[in-house]
Design a protein around this motif. Structure first.
Motif, PDB file in Angstrom:
ATOM      1  N   SER A  97    -101.072 -90.293 -77.410  1.00 26.71           N
ATOM      2  CA  SER A  97    -100.810 -90.609 -75.836  1.00 26.71           C
ATOM      3  C   SER A  97    -102.317 -91.380 -75.612  1.00 26.71           C
ATOM      4  N   VAL A  98    -102.121 -91.860 -74.447  1.00 25.79           N
ATOM      5  CA  VAL A  98    -103.569 -92.681 -74.092  1.00 25.79           C
ATOM      6  C   VAL A  98    -104.269 -91.747 -73.144  1.00 25.79           C
ATOM      7  N   GLY A  99    -105.562 -91.797 -73.837  1.00 28.51           N
ATOM      8  CA  GLY A  99    -106.443 -90.803 -72.850  1.00 28.51           C
ATOM      9  C   GLY A  99    -107.133 -91.571 -71.693  1.00 28.51           C
ATOM     10  N   GLN A 100    -108.092 -90.794 -71.227  1.00 32.99           N
ATOM     11  CA  GLN A 100    -108.969 -91.490 -70.044  1.00 32.99           C
ATOM     12  C   GLN A 100    -110.494 -91.419 -70.046  1.00 32.99           C
ATOM     13  N   ILE A 101    -111.103 -92.591 -69.733  1.00 29.17           N
ATOM     14  CA  ILE A 101    -112.666 -92.267 -69.913  1.00 29.17           C
ATOM     15  C   ILE A 101    -113.114 -92.506 -68.271  1.00 29.17           C
ATOM     16  N   LYS A 102    -114.401 -92.182 -68.218  1.00 29.19           N
ATOM     17  CA  LYS A 102    -114.899 -92.479 -67.121  1.00 29.19           C
ATOM     18  C   LYS A 102    -116.246 -93.253 -67.264  1.00 29.19           C
ATOM     19  N   ILE A 103    -116.422 -94.329 -66.398  1.00 29.04           N
ATOM     20  CA  ILE A 103    -117.737 -95.228 -66.565  1.00 29.04           C
ATOM     21  C   ILE A 103    -117.934 -95.634 -65.349  1.00 29.04           C
ATOM     22  N   LYS A 104    -119.371 -95.548 -64.748  1.00 26.24           N
ATOM     23  CA  LYS A 104    -119.689 -96.149 -63.595  1.00 26.24           C
ATOM     24  C   LYS A 104    -118.720 -95.757 -62.382  1.00 26.24           C
ATOM     25  N   GLY A 105    -118.116 -94.434 -62.659  1.00 29.88           N
ATOM     26  CA  GLY A 105    -117.443 -93.941 -61.580  1.00 29.88           C
ATOM     27  C   GLY A 105    -116.040 -94.526 -61.613  1.00 29.88           C
ATOM     28  N   GLU A 106    -115.663 -95.340 -62.619  1.00 24.35           N
ATOM     29  CA  GLU A 106    -114.279 -95.758 -62.682  1.00 24.35           C
ATOM     30  C   GLU A 106    -113.564 -94.903 -63.847  1.00 24.35           C
TER      31      GLU A 106
END
Length: 145
Positions: A97-106
């Motif tokens: 499955s596709v995961g999620q990352i957070k960068i610069k509040g996005e």
């Protein structure tokens, strides 16, 4: 004849507004100079010669000057500005499955570069953007004393 040169100049200026390349502008100025010459002579060959010569001179003389002050560098957009940056995994990235990352509040959808499982809370480096997903690799954190 001056009206025709004025119309031609107007068309060149409108074309410059549409293209914003700062190239057609000089033909508009050449047409205005030819319009001034038309007040002194009715010879269309002289008027056209003045138009061509002044447009060419203005184009070649001012192009390097304008290029020096108007340096057009492509601006990295939001998507491409994050390539090479570090991000935090907020949803596990694995091959299923596709995961999620957070960068610069996005928050971005993310896939691993080589289908490795990257747990939540890990640091990753963004390698590229493919469609709407960030392709990432795990960053190994080393602790030194």
């Amino acid at each position: 004849m001056w009206q025709i040169w004025l119309i031609i100049a107007g068309l060149f200026f409108i074309g410059e507004i549409i293209t914003v390349g700062f190239l057609i502008f000089w033909f508009g100025v050449g047409a205005l100079i030819a319009m001034l010459v038309s007040f002194f002579t009715t010879n269309i060959i002289i008027q056209t010669s003045v138009f061509v010569i002044t447009s060419a001179i203005l184009l070649f003389v001012t192009k390097p000057f304008v290029k020096k002050f108007v340096d057009v560098k492509p601006t990295k957009t939001n998507a491409y500005s994050i390539i090479g940056k570090k991000a935090l995994v907020i949803k596990e990235i694995n091959s299923h499955s596709v995961g999620q990352i957070k960068i610069k509040g996005e928050v971005w959808s993310a896939e691993s570069e080589d289908d490795e499982t990257i747990p939540e809370g890990s640091d990753v480096e963004i390698l590229q953007i493919r469609g709407v997903k960030a392709i990432v690799k795990s960053v190994k954190v080393t602790i030194s004393n």
